[in-house]
Design a protein around this motif. Sequence first.
Motif: not given
Lengths: 297, 342
Positions: A1-14
């Motif tokens: 079974m394929s592995k499960k990857v979770l990516v946490f991302v964030k929207q930020v002010p530049d």
Amino acid sequence: MSKKVLVFVKQVPDTQNITGDAMTPEGTVNRAALPAIFNPEDLNALELALQLKERYGVHVTVATMGMPAAAEVLRASLYRGADRAILLTDRALAGADTLATSYALSCCVKKLGDIDLVLCGRQAIDGDTAQVGPQIAEKLAIPQLCYVEEVKDLAEKTITVRRAIEGGYEILEAPMPALLTVIDANDPRPMNAHNIMRFKNARTKSEVARPAGQTPLTPEETAAGVAELERAGLLIEEWSAADVNAAPDRIGFAGSPTKVKQVMSVVLTASEAKQIEPTQAGINELIHELISDHTLG
Amino acid sequence: MNMSEKRGNVWVFVEQEAGKIASVSLQLVSKGRELADRLGVKLEAVFLGDKLENAVPELFHYGCDKVFLAEDPRLEPFTVLPYAKVIMDLIRAHKPNILLFGATLKGRELAPRVASEKLAGLTADCTDLQIDDFEDKKNGKSYTDKLMQIRPAFGGNIIATIVNTWDDPQMVTVREGVMKLGEPDTSRTGEIEKVDVALTEAETVIKVLERVRADKEVDLQGAQIIVAGGYGVGSKENFKLIYDLAEALGGEVGASRAAVDAGWISHDYQIGQTGVTVRPRLYIACGISGSIQHRAGMAESKKIIAINTDPDAPIFSCAHYAIVGDLNTVIPQMIKAFKSKQ
């Protein structure tokens, strides 16, 4: 079974390209004047996940905690090749410091249940703390591998990475599940035209309910819209704090031990600079002055 | 805080590589001494690794009253899980009031792991620490003698003062180079408490398969004179000018992020928010525009000379001497002037 990857991302002010009107006269930051961007190192984390998808066929989920507008970085992730997108949004999450943030995000991982790898950018440019990744790992009681440059190998039960250390690098091996924080060591791919066509209408429930520039929909209209998106595989899941079983006293302002006492804009230590003529005579005088006061010598 | 309760001590996590104590740790011991004296408590070091006893006296010389010494082959080289376990066990047993870490790669990986388990607040990359009272208007509570954790935020555009209102310890990471190193007193001694290193399999799951490192090419934090080049230097070849001036003045070479990103010089030389923080006697900024991130790393220098062709370059706002001109002519003039004056 394929592995499960979770990516946490964030929207930020530049924060790296701040212009004059981003600071108010009172010395606070006018967030509205800053463009919102995909946090740079989170793009490196997403890129690493997408490389794992190509090499090992992993399934990539992207999640973010933020305002409803943060759905933008989730769409940008789908455009690059992510398989699933989740927005964790709730007024009760506002005012969170890194401890409360990492708790809420760890609840998200627990809710998903069968994640093999959690990926985060090392740090977000609005705070530069680099604390949330290690704190999520601790809350999940899993190993953390920080400052990852590349994944060397993904085996059945272990992952091997190369990561930066002061003055060099290490090759580390850890059992999964594990959490990786990723640094700016790869070139994030651009959005893919095919994926843009496929996901340009992907929306969260909030976005369905309040279409930009139009009158809000009724609950019935919203439910119908959501059902339609779900059928088309275009619904960006939207979770509340209750959906991830987050304890109210551990999230948002209430769950944050650190309080901001004071905020000041950066005051330049500038005394008036002495102008030196860019001539040999002017430079001679300067050097003479610096030798006399023992700055040089 | 309950005033009848005895206040905990000030702790410094002491970082080492091959038994050599990191300079940031000695800077923190110096600052920690100041905080401990202000609070009327002891200053204690938490020192982990293997075969470290020879390095301990230096910690007393810089002001520690006591060193918790944890020696075990499994603590060498540094990996985060066993370090976090040993430190957590010590925190539970001794309840320190304040715990300082260097904001190094190791410190920034370790401190959040510990803070998360302790449910303590943690402030990253502090540039100053003070003791003061705090009134939390939102929950109507007041606190005496808390640690004011001062750090730049929002890309260095604001300076925030943060307070940890939950249980101790009050934890921070502190940037390298911002705390002044005290004068060592070689007659000072202290107490060593050997720590029983209790690790289970859960903390030893991360394996170091390979480790390659070299000491930094340059010690900018210890330099009294720094000649730094920026994007205005123009090319890798032209950086020779920067080296020439540094050599003539007996200083070290530094660089802005733009020059490092351009590939003209290695990251070891980078000064600023993502590089090292320096406070030399003399800082000469050559062709550096002076972004807020760069100024954050050098604005505390005693004397600053800025050379730039652009009279509106932000670097001039923190300079003591402004030379609006071309570094290609100004630098040779400086070398000539200095050599003729000697």
